[in-house]
Enzyme design. Structure first.
Site, PDB file in Angstrom:
ATOM      1  N   ASP A 196       2.348  26.423-120.509  1.00 13.48           N
ATOM      2  CA  ASP A 196       2.555  26.775-121.917  1.00 13.48           C
ATOM      3  C   ASP A 196       3.958  27.257-122.259  1.00 13.48           C
ATOM      4  O   ASP A 196       4.613  26.710-123.132  1.00 13.48           O
ATOM      5  CB  ASP A 196       1.478  27.770-122.399  1.00 13.48           C
ATOM      6  N   ASP A 252      -1.699  33.087-108.796  1.00 15.26           N
ATOM      7  CA  ASP A 252      -2.160  31.697-108.725  1.00 15.26           C
ATOM      8  C   ASP A 252      -1.228  30.908-107.821  1.00 15.26           C
ATOM      9  O   ASP A 252      -0.021  31.145-107.802  1.00 15.26           O
ATOM     10  CB  ASP A 252      -2.175  31.075-110.122  1.00 15.26           C
ATOM     11  N   ASP A 295      -3.214  38.722-111.413  1.00 10.30           N
ATOM     12  CA  ASP A 295      -3.714  37.842-110.350  1.00 10.30           C
ATOM     13  C   ASP A 295      -2.566  36.949-109.879  1.00 10.30           C
ATOM     14  O   ASP A 295      -1.525  36.867-110.503  1.00 10.30           O
ATOM     15  CB  ASP A 295      -4.894  36.991-110.857  1.00 10.30           C
TER      16      ASP A 295
HETATM   17  P1  ATP Z   1      -2.234  36.955-117.265  1.00  4.82           P
HETATM   18  O1  ATP Z   1      -3.071  36.531-116.088  1.00  4.82           O
HETATM   19  O2  ATP Z   1      -1.356  38.112-117.005  1.00  4.82           O
HETATM   20  O3  ATP Z   1      -3.030  37.087-118.522  1.00  4.82           O
HETATM   21  P2  ATP Z   1      -1.066  34.343-116.910  1.00  4.82           P
HETATM   22  O4  ATP Z   1       0.207  33.743-117.427  1.00  4.82           O
HETATM   23  O5  ATP Z   1      -1.204  34.442-115.433  1.00  4.82           O
HETATM   24  O6  ATP Z   1      -1.209  35.768-117.595  1.00  4.82           O
HETATM   25  P3  ATP Z   1      -3.459  32.801-116.833  1.00  4.82           P
HETATM   26  O7  ATP Z   1      -4.477  32.599-117.898  1.00  4.82           O
HETATM   27  O8  ATP Z   1      -3.852  33.525-115.600  1.00  4.82           O
HETATM   28  O9  ATP Z   1      -2.244  33.539-117.533  1.00  4.82           O
HETATM   29  O10 ATP Z   1      -2.894  31.367-116.494  1.00  4.82           O
HETATM   30  C1  ATP Z   1      -2.064  31.107-115.362  1.00  4.82           C
HETATM   31  C2  ATP Z   1      -0.981  30.093-115.726  1.00  4.82           C
HETATM   32  O11 ATP Z   1      -1.585  28.857-116.130  1.00  4.82           O
HETATM   33  C3  ATP Z   1      -0.090  30.495-116.883  1.00  4.82           C
HETATM   34  O12 ATP Z   1       0.956  31.336-116.470  1.00  4.82           O
HETATM   35  C4  ATP Z   1       0.394  29.155-117.390  1.00  4.82           C
HETATM   36  O13 ATP Z   1       1.434  28.657-116.581  1.00  4.82           O
HETATM   37  C5  ATP Z   1      -0.824  28.268-117.172  1.00  4.82           C
HETATM   38  N1  ATP Z   1      -1.697  28.212-118.379  1.00  4.82           N
HETATM   39  C6  ATP Z   1      -2.751  29.013-118.665  1.00  4.82           C
HETATM   40  N2  ATP Z   1      -3.323  28.674-119.840  1.00  4.82           N
HETATM   41  C7  ATP Z   1      -2.621  27.638-120.312  1.00  4.82           C
HETATM   42  C8  ATP Z   1      -2.720  26.821-121.491  1.00  4.82           C
HETATM   43  N3  ATP Z   1      -3.663  27.036-122.413  1.00  4.82           N
HETATM   44  N4  ATP Z   1      -1.813  25.812-121.625  1.00  4.82           N
HETATM   45  C9  ATP Z   1      -0.857  25.572-120.697  1.00  4.82           C
HETATM   46  N5  ATP Z   1      -0.714  26.311-119.583  1.00  4.82           N
HETATM   47  C10 ATP Z   1      -1.569  27.318-119.377  1.00  4.82           C
HETATM   48 MG    MG Z   2      -2.919  35.108-114.421  1.00  6.54          MG
END
Ligand code: ATP
Ligand code: MG
Length: 432
Positions: free
Chosen positions: A139, A61, A59
């Site tokens: 994170d 963001d 996705d």
């Molecule tokens: P994917 O969607 O491929 O699983 P992602 O990194 O995009 O990986 P998401 O859960 O969609 O993960 O979260 C988007 C962003 O929000 C992350 O890349 C990170 O920067 C931030 N984020 C998500 N969860 C946390 C958390 N628990 N603590 C701090 N930052 C977070």
């Molecule tokens: Mg994501």
């Protein structure tokens, strides 16, 4: 320890590989609309990470300095969601683009200056901040890069690009503090390490070993969601190995960990490994998967052990399985909530297992028509991979599904012999 640099590295368009052709059309529309209205607009997080790695993001963001209401003012098809953290969802049919206002971490800002309490409940504790604040509350360094729609550069406050190139998962800030703030980050570290084939930075590794117990404080519902992200990531087997390595698995599936601790002849390890690899293969070839199957596999050995105890107490095989199933699930939901739509089929998969022994009479055809037959059969075949005594059953049931007239394979029911009269007894006549 990584902290934000005041001046970020800015990687110009011609020095990185992100192309707009790989960004979804709807995300681009949102980015441009925000920019044209005079706001900052960036693609951020996993989308930027995956594009830089040449992978397809799950996705996209978006982060902006526009406040949620200002975002809503720009789009007709926009809804604000979330009580604590207000996010804007811009709808394009079934596609949703999530837009978040730059946030600061609460611990960094004045304590809860934007918190509003209603009956003692926090209904809003957004602390908005600058892009730099937004970067350091994320994170991992590889998840904190921003793609700027104004000049297509990548803005990097935490040396994320360096870590991406070196293949390192590095926490932003002090690992202990960040894991205490949100222990789910430990599971995320494992998931990204498995998915990307990266190593976890040694400081974070030490913290993982030391603070795995913090997972016990997280709600069972959130842990359930995270376990699915881990095991349905297409690299579930690798995630399982890392979770065990860091001592995290025991907090997700304590009964399974206990069974693994006293395993014999590699069982149930090989069985669980087969189940996870099978799930990975299905996901990687776009086949459907269900959490019910995986959960049934992870808890199969604890279930069998409990059912055996109940059997020794005199319960029939099926009843023992039913009782053990209820017990095992009610213990597991304290750690990972299991919605009914999954726990019901899990129990069916388990209690159908003894029925594969019967090849006579009407039983096989009845089982074949059971709505859960396919899952239960797949489960039995999975069991047969680590239990030779089931191989023949597995072959027979496979054949039964393949032949044109399955009835012909079924052994006829045994004729019940006419009852012998006891000597000296007169035959009884029915009174009609
Ligand atoms: P994917 O969607 O491929 O699983 P992602 O990194 O995009 O990986 P998401 O859960 O969609 O993960 O979260 C988007 C962003 O929000 C992350 O890349 C990170 O920067 C931030 N984020 C998500 N969860 C946390 C958390 N628990 N603590 C701090 N930052 C977070
Ligand atoms: Mg994501």
């Amino acid at each position: 320890m990584v902290t934000a640099a005041n001046t970020p590295s800015v990687i110009p368009r011609d020095a990185h590989c992100i192309s707009r052709a790989n960004i979804s059309e709807n995300s681009l529309k949102v980015l441009y609309r925000l920019k044209d209205a005079g706001y900052q607009a960036y693609l951020v997080g996993g989308g930027v990470r995956d594009l830089l790695l040449g992978r397809e993001p799950k996705d996209f963001d978006i982060a902006t300095d526009a406040l949620p209401d200002q975002v809503r003012g720009l789009f007709r098809n926009c809804r604000l969601i979330g009580r604590r953290f207000r996010l804007a969802h811009v709808h394009f049919g079934r596609d949703i683009v999530e837009v978040a206002t730059f946030r600061a971490s609460i611990t960094d800002a004045e304590p809860h200056h934007d918190a509003i309490l209603e009956d003692g409940r926090i209904i809003r504790d957004n602390v908005y901040g600058s892009i730099e604040d937004d970067a350091i509350r994320r994170d991992f360094t590889i998840n904190a890069m921003y793609y700027d729609i104004r000049d297509f550069s990548v803005v990097d406050y935490t040396s994320g690009l360096q870590d991406l190139q070196a293949g390192v998962i590095r926490i932003i800030g002090d690992p202990e503090v960040r894991f205490r703030e949100d222990p789910v980050r430990m599971l995320r570290a494992v998931r990204f390490a498995a998915k990307l084939g990266f190593i976890i930075d040694p400081d974070a590794e030490t913290a993982l070993h030391n603070f795995s117990h913090l997972l016990a404080d997280i709600s069972a519902a959130r842990i359930f969601d995270e376990t699915l992200k881990l095991f349905h990531s297409g690299c579930g087997h690798k995630c399982f190995e890392l979770l065990r390595h860091y001592g995290l698995f025991a907090y997700l599936f304590p009964a399974a960990e206990e069974a693994l601790a006293h395993q014999q002849d590699n069982f149930p390890l090989t069985f669980i490994a087969h189940a996870l690899r099978n799930t990975d293969d299905r996901i990687n070839s776009d086949k459907s998967v269900t959490p019910a199957f995986l959960y049934a596999a992870l808890l199969w050995e604890p279930l069998r052990e409990r059912a055996a105890e109940l059997g020794e107490e005199g319960h029939s095989e099926v009843l023992a399985l039913q009782m053990a199933g209820r017990e095992i699930i009610s213990r597991q939901v304290k750690h990972t909530a299991i919605p009914k739509r999954f726990s019901v089929p899990m129990r069916e998969i388990w209690t159908m297992q003894p029925r594969f022994k019967y090849r006579r009479g009407k039983r096989p055809m009845r089982l074949l028509q059971h709505p859960r037959f396919r899952a239960a059969y797949d489960f039995m075949c999975l069991r047969s991979r680590s239990d030779d005594s089931l191989k023949e059953d597995c072959d027979w049931w496979t054949q039964l599904q393949e032949v044109e007239q399955p009835e012909k394979l079924v052994v006829p029911a045994k004729r019940s012999r006419p009852r012998r009269r006891k000597p000296g007894r007169k035959p009884q006549h029915k009174s009609t």
